[in-house]
Design a protein around this motif. Structure first.
Motif, mmCIF file in Angstrom:
data_model
loop_
_atom_site.group_PDB
_atom_site.id
_atom_site.type_symbol
_atom_site.label_atom_id
_atom_site.label_comp_id
_atom_site.label_asym_id
_atom_site.label_seq_id
_atom_site.Cartn_x
_atom_site.Cartn_y
_atom_site.Cartn_z
ATOM 1 N N ASN A 170 0.781 -1.235 0.000
ATOM 2 C CA ASN A 170 0.000 0.000 0.000
ATOM 3 C C ASN A 170 0.821 1.298 0.000
ATOM 4 N N ALA A 171 2.141 1.201 -0.167
ATOM 5 C CA ALA A 171 2.976 2.407 -0.146
ATOM 6 C C ALA A 171 2.767 3.270 -1.392
ATOM 7 N N GLY A 172 2.263 2.652 -2.452
ATOM 8 C CA GLY A 172 2.055 3.396 -3.692
ATOM 9 C C GLY A 172 3.048 2.990 -4.783
ATOM 10 N N LYS A 173 3.607 1.807 -4.648
ATOM 11 C CA LYS A 173 4.622 1.334 -5.601
ATOM 12 C C LYS A 173 4.051 1.223 -7.016
ATOM 13 N N SER A 174 2.871 0.649 -7.116
ATOM 14 C CA SER A 174 2.271 0.465 -8.445
ATOM 15 C C SER A 174 1.875 1.807 -9.040
ATOM 16 N N THR A 175 1.416 2.711 -8.178
ATOM 17 C CA THR A 175 1.055 4.052 -8.645
ATOM 18 C C THR A 175 2.288 4.732 -9.240
ATOM 19 N N LEU A 176 3.416 4.599 -8.545
ATOM 20 C CA LEU A 176 4.646 5.219 -9.042
ATOM 21 C C LEU A 176 5.066 4.596 -10.373
ATOM 22 N N PRO A 185 -0.333 -1.214 -13.968
ATOM 23 C CA PRO A 185 -0.586 -2.172 -12.886
ATOM 24 C C PRO A 185 -1.884 -1.834 -12.156
ATOM 25 N N LYS A 186 -2.411 -2.814 -11.490
ATOM 26 C CA LYS A 186 -3.620 -2.583 -10.694
ATOM 27 C C LYS A 186 -3.239 -1.771 -9.445
ATOM 28 N N ILE A 187 -4.072 -0.783 -9.154
ATOM 29 C CA ILE A 187 -3.807 0.094 -8.001
ATOM 30 C C ILE A 187 -5.043 0.086 -7.117
ATOM 31 N N ALA A 188 -4.869 -0.114 -5.826
ATOM 32 C CA ALA A 188 -6.028 -0.064 -4.932
ATOM 33 C C ALA A 188 -5.581 0.212 -3.508
ATOM 34 N N GLY A 189 -6.507 0.714 -2.710
ATOM 35 C CA GLY A 189 -6.193 1.136 -1.352
ATOM 36 C C GLY A 189 -6.205 0.010 -0.350
ATOM 37 N N TYR A 190 -5.684 -1.139 -0.699
ATOM 38 C CA TYR A 190 -5.553 -2.195 0.298
ATOM 39 C C TYR A 190 -4.228 -2.933 0.079
ATOM 40 N N ALA A 191 -3.834 -3.706 1.082
ATOM 41 C CA ALA A 191 -2.542 -4.392 1.018
ATOM 42 C C ALA A 191 -2.582 -5.563 0.039
ATOM 43 N N PHE A 192 -1.434 -5.830 -0.577
ATOM 44 C CA PHE A 192 -1.273 -6.947 -1.498
ATOM 45 C C PHE A 192 -2.175 -6.863 -2.719
ATOM 46 N N THR A 193 -2.315 -5.654 -3.235
ATOM 47 C CA THR A 193 -3.008 -5.497 -4.511
ATOM 48 C C THR A 193 -2.176 -6.171 -5.597
ATOM 49 N N THR A 194 -0.872 -5.921 -5.519
ATOM 50 C CA THR A 194 0.018 -6.494 -6.530
ATOM 51 C C THR A 194 0.441 -7.883 -6.087
ATOM 52 N N LEU A 195 0.132 -8.869 -6.922
ATOM 53 C CA LEU A 195 0.431 -10.257 -6.551
ATOM 54 C C LEU A 195 1.636 -10.804 -7.289
ATOM 55 N N ILE A 309 7.865 12.690 -2.566
ATOM 56 C CA ILE A 309 7.042 12.772 -3.785
ATOM 57 C C ILE A 309 5.569 12.515 -3.477
ATOM 58 N N SER A 310 4.751 12.823 -4.459
ATOM 59 C CA SER A 310 3.417 12.244 -4.486
ATOM 60 C C SER A 310 3.264 11.628 -5.866
ATOM 61 N N ALA A 311 3.190 10.316 -5.882
ATOM 62 C CA ALA A 311 3.049 9.625 -7.165
ATOM 63 C C ALA A 311 1.685 9.961 -7.759
ATOM 64 N N ASP A 312 0.689 9.905 -6.921
ATOM 65 C CA ASP A 312 -0.667 10.117 -7.403
ATOM 66 C C ASP A 312 -0.903 11.550 -7.885
ATOM 67 N N LYS A 313 -0.355 12.527 -7.154
ATOM 68 C CA LYS A 313 -0.605 13.934 -7.506
ATOM 69 C C LYS A 313 0.548 14.532 -8.312
ATOM 70 N N ASP A 314 1.459 13.693 -8.758
ATOM 71 C CA ASP A 314 2.539 14.150 -9.631
ATOM 72 C C ASP A 314 3.444 15.214 -9.010
HETATM 73 N N1 LIG Z 1 -2.841 10.522 -1.267
HETATM 74 C C1 LIG Z 1 -2.100 9.740 -2.042
HETATM 75 N N2 LIG Z 1 -2.439 8.463 -2.254
HETATM 76 C C2 LIG Z 1 -1.650 7.703 -3.035
HETATM 77 C C3 LIG Z 1 -0.477 8.229 -3.631
HETATM 78 N N3 LIG Z 1 0.110 7.226 -4.333
HETATM 79 C C4 LIG Z 1 -0.683 6.133 -4.194
HETATM 80 N N4 LIG Z 1 -1.749 6.421 -3.413
HETATM 81 C C5 LIG Z 1 -2.839 5.510 -3.028
HETATM 82 O O1 LIG Z 1 -2.349 4.488 -2.183
HETATM 83 C C6 LIG Z 1 -3.056 3.280 -2.395
HETATM 84 C C7 LIG Z 1 -2.093 2.163 -2.697
HETATM 85 O O2 LIG Z 1 -1.474 2.384 -3.943
HETATM 86 P P1 LIG Z 1 -0.785 1.217 -4.782
HETATM 87 O O3 LIG Z 1 -0.028 1.873 -5.863
HETATM 88 O O4 LIG Z 1 -1.759 0.167 -5.143
HETATM 89 O O5 LIG Z 1 0.194 0.651 -3.657
HETATM 90 P P2 LIG Z 1 1.222 -0.565 -3.703
HETATM 91 O O6 LIG Z 1 2.417 -0.164 -2.944
HETATM 92 O O7 LIG Z 1 1.436 -0.983 -5.115
HETATM 93 O O8 LIG Z 1 0.418 -1.662 -2.896
HETATM 94 P P3 LIG Z 1 0.541 -3.264 -2.933
HETATM 95 O O9 LIG Z 1 0.525 -3.686 -4.353
HETATM 96 O O10 LIG Z 1 -0.647 -3.739 -2.196
HETATM 97 O O11 LIG Z 1 1.818 -3.598 -2.235
HETATM 98 C C8 LIG Z 1 -4.027 3.556 -3.533
HETATM 99 O O12 LIG Z 1 -5.280 3.858 -2.986
HETATM 100 C C9 LIG Z 1 -3.427 4.774 -4.205
HETATM 101 O O13 LIG Z 1 -4.370 5.547 -4.891
HETATM 102 C C10 LIG Z 1 -0.141 9.591 -3.394
HETATM 103 O O14 LIG Z 1 0.850 10.141 -3.880
HETATM 104 N N5 LIG Z 1 -0.981 10.287 -2.588
#
Ligand SMILES: Nc1nc2c(ncn2[C@@H]2O[C@H](COP(=O)(O)OP(=O)(O)OP(=O)(O)O)[C@@H](O)[C@H]2O)c(=O)[nH]1
Ligand SMILES: [Mg+2]
Length: 334
Positions: A170-176, A185-195, A309-314
């Motif tokens: 849930n750190a935002g790895k896939s988002t980055l 990649p699939k992105i979601a707000g729970y743990a172990f989204t990425t398998l 950084i903010s991956a989501d908000k660039d």
């Molecule tokens: N506010 C905020 N939320 C973010 C940011 N980056 C990612 N998120 C959110 O964090 C949650 C997890 O993001 P993922 O990219 O799926 O995280 P992950 O690290 O790949 O998670 P796993 O695959 O479960 O290990 C999602 O709800 C994203 O939308 C950010 O920069 N800011």
């Protein structure tokens, strides 16, 4: 969800050689012709080929026998039996092949188009023509074909990524990964989204150079002993050039998390701790106080530079890519 198989045991069998023929020349008015039995054809080999279009090992079925064609038997009139066709098995780049019994590494694919002949087909037997000699005018025997090689192998796929993104779930790895590459990649707000690991390509400076980044499934304490998604994915980062540790800025336990992550990587393979790395905190968009960033950086200054950084908000993504060039690819910067 993609069904990512990264380790599989199969059996391979090269073709048997065809038997040599026992045959005598027949012609009108000639009662006993000389021997004219042809040789048997060679058995086909089992060949592996690395192909960029293949990305997983999922076309292989566990414990299935994969066989090349047998050579055909020789026939009269000195006709050579047809050679068996090779069996060509395609694998992704990054596949390693081990002998299943001894665990010896037999081959390591690193380039597109690389091939290896792993199991050799049996030689075809000589027909009775071959055995004719001045003392032995009418040999009534021929050689059988030889057996093709047969053994069990283990196929193991390690992604070849230059950089691995490592962090807790849930750190935002896939988002980055999605932001800096074309990967989806699939992105979601729970743990172990990425398998299973996702791979993307970063193109730098109008494609002057490229590198690959893998988003590794979240690592938790005990991963090196198989907890969570565990061990199976740590092997994908064994070969990276550098590691980007990503932390969740909404939940700052950077020191504890870093030592846990490094501990898991190190228990899996010491060498991972020698690689260059970057510390990156994500989700800084949720910090309302503009001074908080400075405070955070100051409080972790003993760990070296911490990138925000903010991956989501660039936020700061271009600067992060520059930083990655500097830390991971110093030789590319002119
Ligand atoms: N506010 C905020 N939320 C973010 C940011 N980056 C990612 N998120 C959110 O964090 C949650 C997890 O993001 P993922 O990219 O799926 O995280 P992950 O690290 O790949 O998670 P796993 O695959 O479960 O290990 C999602 O709800 C994203 O939308 C950010 O920069 N800011
Ligand atoms: Mg993910």
């Amino acid at each position: 969800m993609s069904n990512f198989i990264d380790e599989i045991q199969i059996r391979i069998q090269a073709g048997h050689g065809g038997a040599g023929s026992v045959h005598f020349h027949k012609e009108k008015f000639v009662e006993f012709g000389g021997p004219d039995g042809g040789d048997g054809g060679d058995g086909g080999d089992v060949v592996f080929l690395a192909d960029t279009r293949v990305i997983t090992l999922e076309q292989y079925l566990p414990d299935r026998l994969y066989s090349a064609e047998d050579g055909q038997a020789g026939t009269g009139n000195q006709r050579h039996g047809k050679n068996g066709a090779d069996l060509i098995l395609k694998v992704p780049i990054g596949t390693q092949i081990f002998d299943f019994e001894t665990r010896e590494l037999l081959y390591d694919f690193t380039k597109d188009g690389e091939t290896v002949r792993l199991a050799q087909g049996g030689r075809g037997g000589k027909g009775n023509t071959f055995f004719k000699s001045s003392t032995h005018q009418t040999p009534r025997f021929a050689q059988p074909g030889e057996d093709g090689q047969r053994f069990s192998i283990l196929l193991q796929l390690k992604l070849i990524a230059d950089i691995g993104i490592v962090g807790l779930p849930n750190a935002g790895k896939s988002t980055l990964l999605a932001k800096i590459t074309q990967a989806h990649p699939k992105i979601a707000g729970y743990a172990f989204t990425t398998l299973s690991p996702n791979l993307g390509v970063v193109r730098r400076h109008e494609d002057l150079y490229r590198y690959t980044v893998a988003d590794i499934p979240g690592i938790i304490e005990g991963a090196s002993k198989g907890v969570g998604l565990g061990l199976s994915f740590l092997k994908h980062i064994e070969r990276v050039r550098g590691i980007l540790f990503l932390f969740d800025g909404s939940n700052l336990y950077l020191e504890e998390e870093l030592s846990m992550l490094r501990n898991e990587l190190g228990s899996y393979n010491e060498a991972l701790l020698q690689k260059p790395y970057l510390l990156v905190i994500n989700k800084i968009d949720i910090w309302d106080d503009p001074n908080f960033s400075l405070e955070v950086q100051k409080s972790y200054s003993h760990l070296g530079e911490v990138f925000l950084i903010s991956a989501d908000k660039d936020i700061n993504l271009d600067a992060l890519l520059d930083k990655m060039d500097e830390v991971f690819f110093p030789d590319q910067i002119t």
